[in-house]
Design a protein around this motif. Structure first.
Motif, PDB file in Angstrom:
ATOM      1  N   ALA B  99      -7.827   1.177   7.987  1.00  0.00           N
ATOM      2  CA  ALA B  99      -8.879   1.978   7.364  1.00  0.00           C
ATOM      3  C   ALA B  99      -9.575   1.160   6.276  1.00  0.00           C
ATOM      4  N   ASN B 100      -8.799   0.353   5.544  1.00  0.00           N
ATOM      5  CA  ASN B 100      -9.407  -0.534   4.551  1.00  0.00           C
ATOM      6  C   ASN B 100     -10.351  -1.525   5.208  1.00  0.00           C
ATOM      7  N   LEU B 101      -9.901  -2.111   6.328  1.00  0.00           N
ATOM      8  CA  LEU B 101     -10.722  -3.083   7.040  1.00  0.00           C
ATOM      9  C   LEU B 101     -12.055  -2.480   7.460  1.00  0.00           C
ATOM     10  N   LEU B 102     -12.012  -1.209   7.893  1.00  0.00           N
ATOM     11  CA  LEU B 102     -13.226  -0.569   8.385  1.00  0.00           C
ATOM     12  C   LEU B 102     -14.020   0.069   7.248  1.00  0.00           C
ATOM     13  N   GLY B 103     -13.518  -0.057   6.013  1.00  0.00           N
ATOM     14  CA  GLY B 103     -14.249   0.500   4.880  1.00  0.00           C
ATOM     15  C   GLY B 103     -14.138   2.011   4.762  1.00  0.00           C
ATOM     16  N   LEU B 104     -13.074   2.595   5.352  1.00  0.00           N
ATOM     17  CA  LEU B 104     -12.913   4.055   5.284  1.00  0.00           C
ATOM     18  C   LEU B 104     -11.997   4.393   4.096  1.00  0.00           C
ATOM     19  N   GLY B 105     -12.538   4.268   2.896  1.00  0.00           N
ATOM     20  CA  GLY B 105     -11.738   4.441   1.691  1.00  0.00           C
ATOM     21  C   GLY B 105     -11.032   5.785   1.636  1.00  0.00           C
ATOM     22  N   ASN B 106     -11.721   6.852   2.084  1.00  0.00           N
ATOM     23  CA  ASN B 106     -11.124   8.193   2.013  1.00  0.00           C
ATOM     24  C   ASN B 106      -9.912   8.331   2.906  1.00  0.00           C
ATOM     25  N   ALA B 107      -9.899   7.581   4.010  1.00  0.00           N
ATOM     26  CA  ALA B 107      -8.768   7.662   4.930  1.00  0.00           C
ATOM     27  C   ALA B 107      -7.662   6.705   4.510  1.00  0.00           C
ATOM     28  N   ALA B 108      -8.035   5.600   3.844  1.00  0.00           N
ATOM     29  CA  ALA B 108      -7.062   4.557   3.532  1.00  0.00           C
ATOM     30  C   ALA B 108      -6.058   5.005   2.470  1.00  0.00           C
ATOM     31  N   THR B 109      -6.547   5.644   1.400  1.00  0.00           N
ATOM     32  CA  THR B 109      -5.662   5.962   0.282  1.00  0.00           C
ATOM     33  C   THR B 109      -4.530   6.913   0.652  1.00  0.00           C
ATOM     34  N   PRO B 110      -4.807   8.070   1.335  1.00  0.00           N
ATOM     35  CA  PRO B 110      -3.683   8.958   1.672  1.00  0.00           C
ATOM     36  C   PRO B 110      -2.624   8.263   2.522  1.00  0.00           C
ATOM     37  N   MET B 111      -3.042   7.428   3.488  1.00  0.00           N
ATOM     38  CA  MET B 111      -2.064   6.736   4.337  1.00  0.00           C
ATOM     39  C   MET B 111      -1.285   5.706   3.542  1.00  0.00           C
ATOM     40  N   GLY B 112      -1.977   5.031   2.621  1.00  0.00           N
ATOM     41  CA  GLY B 112      -1.309   4.048   1.775  1.00  0.00           C
ATOM     42  C   GLY B 112      -0.274   4.716   0.881  1.00  0.00           C
ATOM     43  N   ILE B 113      -0.614   5.900   0.370  1.00  0.00           N
ATOM     44  CA  ILE B 113       0.321   6.620  -0.502  1.00  0.00           C
ATOM     45  C   ILE B 113       1.546   7.062   0.287  1.00  0.00           C
ATOM     46  N   ARG B 114       1.333   7.525   1.538  1.00  0.00           N
ATOM     47  CA  ARG B 114       2.485   7.899   2.373  1.00  0.00           C
ATOM     48  C   ARG B 114       3.394   6.696   2.600  1.00  0.00           C
ATOM     49  N   ALA B 115       2.765   5.533   2.876  1.00  0.00           N
ATOM     50  CA  ALA B 115       3.549   4.314   3.088  1.00  0.00           C
ATOM     51  C   ALA B 115       4.305   3.941   1.813  1.00  0.00           C
ATOM     52  N   ALA B 116       3.642   4.067   0.659  1.00  0.00           N
ATOM     53  CA  ALA B 116       4.283   3.706  -0.616  1.00  0.00           C
ATOM     54  C   ALA B 116       5.478   4.607  -0.881  1.00  0.00           C
ATOM     55  N   ARG B 117       5.339   5.922  -0.591  1.00  0.00           N
ATOM     56  CA  ARG B 117       6.464   6.849  -0.810  1.00  0.00           C
ATOM     57  C   ARG B 117       7.629   6.511   0.099  1.00  0.00           C
ATOM     58  N   GLU B 118       7.296   6.102   1.343  1.00  0.00           N
ATOM     59  CA  GLU B 118       8.329   5.735   2.303  1.00  0.00           C
ATOM     60  C   GLU B 118       9.066   4.467   1.859  1.00  0.00           C
ATOM     61  N   LEU B 119       8.304   3.543   1.252  1.00  0.00           N
ATOM     62  CA  LEU B 119       8.889   2.263   0.832  1.00  0.00           C
ATOM     63  C   LEU B 119       9.696   2.393  -0.454  1.00  0.00           C
ATOM     64  N   ALA B 120       9.292   3.319  -1.336  1.00  0.00           N
ATOM     65  CA  ALA B 120       9.936   3.423  -2.651  1.00  0.00           C
ATOM     66  C   ALA B 120      11.346   3.965  -2.508  1.00  0.00           C
ATOM     67  N   LYS B 121      12.323   3.201  -3.017  1.00  0.00           N
ATOM     68  CA  LYS B 121      13.714   3.630  -2.932  1.00  0.00           C
ATOM     69  C   LYS B 121      14.216   4.138  -4.279  1.00  0.00           C
ATOM     70  N   SER B 122      13.637   3.632  -5.371  1.00  0.00           N
ATOM     71  CA  SER B 122      14.058   4.061  -6.708  1.00  0.00           C
ATOM     72  C   SER B 122      12.816   4.029  -7.591  1.00  0.00           C
ATOM     73  N   ASP B 123      12.993   3.988  -8.916  1.00  0.00           N
ATOM     74  CA  ASP B 123      11.802   3.916  -9.759  1.00  0.00           C
ATOM     75  C   ASP B 123      11.389   2.479 -10.042  1.00  0.00           C
ATOM     76  N   THR B 124      12.035   1.525  -9.338  1.00  0.00           N
ATOM     77  CA  THR B 124      11.652   0.121  -9.491  1.00  0.00           C
ATOM     78  C   THR B 124      10.905  -0.325  -8.230  1.00  0.00           C
ATOM     79  N   ALA B 125       9.823  -1.051  -8.433  1.00  0.00           N
ATOM     80  CA  ALA B 125       9.034  -1.508  -7.286  1.00  0.00           C
ATOM     81  C   ALA B 125       9.809  -2.578  -6.523  1.00  0.00           C
ATOM     82  N   ASN B 126       9.999  -2.390  -5.203  1.00  0.00           N
ATOM     83  CA  ASN B 126      10.651  -3.440  -4.410  1.00  0.00           C
ATOM     84  C   ASN B 126       9.604  -4.399  -3.839  1.00  0.00           C
ATOM     85  N   ASP B 127      10.075  -5.457  -3.199  1.00  0.00           N
ATOM     86  CA  ASP B 127       9.153  -6.514  -2.766  1.00  0.00           C
ATOM     87  C   ASP B 127       8.090  -6.017  -1.798  1.00  0.00           C
TER      88      ASP B 127
END
Lengths: 168, 191
Positions: B99-127
């Protein structure tokens, strides 16, 4: 060749929509309506921020900043006229758009400085805003090295933009 | 509140510089011309922005994000190894990047946030989370429609001629940003 990329994207997307049985024309209209709404959210900040940017230009503040920034910017081959854009880009997207457009109109859209400003705007993001949105949503408190890494990416963008503006 | 601070800072700097340079008359004239320039720019950009958000809607509906994510899958597995075991995460991540590549900012952020929540294991940012952020702050866009709209609004005859330069620049900043994140991740183990 490059002249055909954008028109061909228009054609291909419309033809593929037709093939999929989607109402392409209607989708374009829907999107355009969204575009108007988006514009409505940008315009007020553009008016207010361009006022500040024009005040900075007229007062000579940009000139002072450019002179201070010149030694560092010249060392990396980045035009000193883009100093304000480089400073504000990671912090505020609408302010960067205001500063960038003012630089383009002052020095000319097709000048090296104007092109550099356009390439910088097109290839970097509002870093601090992005970090706060993502870490806020994922409840991250300890950000580790993300700020230096993201700022390094931004700096690379500014540096390479100054090169590509001259090469392409 | 951040914008209030920025705004106050900008105006303060302008007034300070005007006093230092003795350019008070030009400063007060600029208040009117600046606001006018804002409206003019917005009106001349309007057409291009509306058209491109229409094209964005088309690309979204014909499944362009799907094709792109298939193309990007090998790269994605390298940058985010945990996508191999977690197909839902792979979906969110590739959706965000495409979505970022295609310039669809409105679609990119919600998906990115879902991915970030899935990746986050604690309150420390992992690699991997840090890499996601770096990719998102580096802005890889195939068609920088807003910048092209500004250029066209200011009278440029060939607003899209910056495309190759923008691609090369974005690739360099995303690539070197990821390298920096990788290198820092090896030494920066805590907090």
């Amino acid at each position: 060749m490059i002249d055909y990329i954008v028109p061909l994207i228009l054609l291909t997307a419309s033809l593929l929509a037709l093939k999929k049985g989607e109402d392409g024309y209607h989708l374009l209209l829907e999107g355009a309506e969204d575009g108007l709404k988006l514009l409505l959210t940008i315009v007020p900040s553009l008016i207010v921020l361009l006022t500040a940017v024009h005040m900075l230009r007229a007062s000579g503040a940009f000139g002072l900043l450019e002179n201070w920034a010149a030694p560092v910017f010249q060392f990396f081959g980045i035009p000193k006229e883009t100093a304000m854009l480089v400073l504000i880009r990671p912090i505020s997207g609408s302010a960067a758009l205001a500063v960038g457009s003012e630089i383009m109109s002052t020095y000319g859209v097709d000048s090296t400085i104007g092109r550099t400003a356009a390439i910088m705007l097109g290839s970097t993001e509002t870093t601090f805003y992005t970090i706060s949105v993502y870490f806020g949503a994922a409840n991250i408190r300890k950000t580790r090295y993300v700020v230096p890494a993201a700022l390094f990416a931004d700096f690379t963008g500014f540096f390479v933009a100054s090169l590509t503006a001259r090469l392409f | 509140m951040l914008m209030t601070w920025i705004w106050c800072g900008l105006v303060l700097c302008a007034i300070g510089a005007a006093m230092y340079n003795g350019t008070g008359a030009a400063l007060s004239a600029a208040v009117a011309t600046g606001a006018q320039a804002g409206v003019q720019l917005a009106i001349s950009m309007a057409g291009a922005i509306c058209l491109w958000s229409g094209v964005g809607r088309l690309l979204e509906k014909i499944g362009a994000t799907g094709w792109l994510s298939r193309l990007l899958r090998p790269v994605l597995h390298r940058i985010f190894p945990s996508t191999k075991e977690n197909p839902a995460l792979a979906g969110h991540l590739s959706g965000n990047i495409c979505a970022n590549l295609l310039g669809l900012g409105n679609a990119a952020t919600p998906m990115g946030i879902r991915a970030a929540r899935e990746l986050a294991k604690s309150d420390t940012a992992n690699d991997e989370l840090c890499r996601l952020i770096v990719l998102n702050t580096a802005s890889i866009q195939l068609i920088p429609a807003n910048v092209a709209a500004v250029r066209a609004a200011l009278g440029c005859q060939t607003p899209f001629d910056i495309l190759p330069a923008v691609w090369v620049t974005s690739l360099c900043s995303a690539g070197l940003g990821l390298c920096a994140a990788w290198a820092l991740g090896r030494v920066w183990k805590r907090d």
